[in-house]
Design an enzyme around this catalytic site. Structure first.
Site, mmCIF file in Angstrom:
data_model
loop_
_atom_site.group_PDB
_atom_site.id
_atom_site.type_symbol
_atom_site.label_atom_id
_atom_site.label_comp_id
_atom_site.label_asym_id
_atom_site.label_seq_id
_atom_site.Cartn_x
_atom_site.Cartn_y
_atom_site.Cartn_z
ATOM 1 N N ARG A 89 0.837 -1.208 0.000
ATOM 2 C CA ARG A 89 0.000 0.000 0.000
ATOM 3 C C ARG A 89 0.868 1.254 0.000
ATOM 4 O O ARG A 89 1.813 1.368 0.770
ATOM 5 C CB ARG A 89 -0.931 0.026 1.218
ATOM 6 C CG ARG A 89 -1.787 1.285 1.219
ATOM 7 C CD ARG A 89 -2.881 1.244 2.221
ATOM 8 N NE ARG A 89 -3.598 2.521 2.235
ATOM 9 C CZ ARG A 89 -4.697 2.741 2.898
ATOM 10 N NH1 ARG A 89 -5.244 1.775 3.610
ATOM 11 N NH2 ARG A 89 -5.271 3.913 2.866
ATOM 12 N N ARG A 98 -6.203 2.240 -3.478
ATOM 13 C CA ARG A 98 -5.470 1.482 -2.466
ATOM 14 C C ARG A 98 -5.139 0.086 -2.971
ATOM 15 O O ARG A 98 -6.022 -0.598 -3.483
ATOM 16 C CB ARG A 98 -6.300 1.347 -1.181
ATOM 17 C CG ARG A 98 -6.303 2.633 -0.369
ATOM 18 C CD ARG A 98 -7.515 2.746 0.484
ATOM 19 N NE ARG A 98 -8.591 3.278 -0.364
ATOM 20 C CZ ARG A 98 -9.787 3.579 0.069
ATOM 21 N NH1 ARG A 98 -10.106 3.399 1.312
ATOM 22 N NH2 ARG A 98 -10.690 4.063 -0.751
ATOM 23 N N ASP A 101 -6.745 -2.172 1.697
ATOM 24 C CA ASP A 101 -7.212 -1.367 2.833
ATOM 25 C C ASP A 101 -7.853 -2.334 3.818
ATOM 26 O O ASP A 101 -8.717 -3.131 3.435
ATOM 27 C CB ASP A 101 -8.233 -0.337 2.342
ATOM 28 C CG ASP A 101 -8.683 0.621 3.433
ATOM 29 O OD1 ASP A 101 -7.881 0.934 4.326
ATOM 30 O OD2 ASP A 101 -9.847 1.063 3.380
ATOM 31 N N ASP A 103 -9.749 -2.507 7.573
ATOM 32 C CA ASP A 103 -10.408 -1.723 8.617
ATOM 33 C C ASP A 103 -11.080 -2.642 9.621
ATOM 34 O O ASP A 103 -11.765 -3.599 9.237
ATOM 35 C CB ASP A 103 -11.490 -0.813 8.026
ATOM 36 C CG ASP A 103 -10.936 0.335 7.210
ATOM 37 O OD1 ASP A 103 -9.919 0.919 7.633
ATOM 38 O OD2 ASP A 103 -11.525 0.646 6.164
#
Length: 194
Positions: A89, A98, A101, A103
């Site tokens: 990244r 990206r 990613d 999360d």
């Protein structure tokens, strides 16, 4: 069997390079090896969706995984950032392209915000993203959002109904308090196997 005491749900997304391969590599880096502090419990299907917020970029491939971990939330976040770097990244602008990613969407039934606001659990925009709620429903449709007190399948139905009616969706604080507000959500999604 569940190896560790905490259960977390992690959203994975990629729109640069070989997107599905980036997600698979991130999962391997996160969970493989005897010394790993993260155990993979399940994965959703892969979903393709247009970029949200900054829309002039390639479509994303998204998924959600369920893991057990012995890490605390900020430690898990640091581990996710290391995995993102290992996959390649590059730092760009907010909501930009990206390679991968990662999360934290949910962590046990925790409602948490770090002092520096780098981490909010549940994820602040999870309820307005069908590319998160759809995959969540693949693996844990009845998982209850601890701040909104609604299951993922209920939140997804609510989101899709608002989108179909062309109405803005209330943000997390609004859903909890009843005050009106508008927020964005992603467009149509397509589904594949991880």
């Amino acid at each position: 069997f569940q190896k560790f005491g905490h259960v977390a749900y992690i959203a994975l997304g990629s729109n640069v390079g070989t997107r599905a391969k980036n997600i698979q590599q991130a999962l391997r880096l996160l969970c493989e090896g005897e010394a790993s502090n993260v155990q993979l419990l399940g994965t959703s299907f892969l979903y393709e969706s247009p970029a949200s917020y900054v829309t002039d970029q390639p479509n994303f491939v998204n998924a959600v995984c369920k893991v057990s971990t012995c890490l605390e939330p900020l430690q898990l976040l640091a581990t996710l950032k290391e995995v993102e770097q290992s996959v390649g990244r590059k730092e760009r602008y907010r909501w930009g392209p990206r390679e991968v990613d990662l999360d934290i969407i949910f962590f046990d039934d925790l409602v948490y915000e770090s002092d520096d606001r780098s981490l909010m659990i549940p994820h602040a925009r999870a309820h307005e993203r069908d590319f998160v709620l759809g995959p969540m429903c693949d693996i844990s449709p009845e998982h209850v959002h601890p701040a909104l007190k609604a299951s993922c399948v209920t939140l997804l139905r609510h989101l899709l109904q608002h989108k179909a009616e062309g109405k803005p969706l209330a943000d997390r604080r609004t859903l909890a308090t009843g005050s009106p507000s508008a927020a964005g959500a992603c467009g149509p999604i397509t589904r594949g196997i991880l």
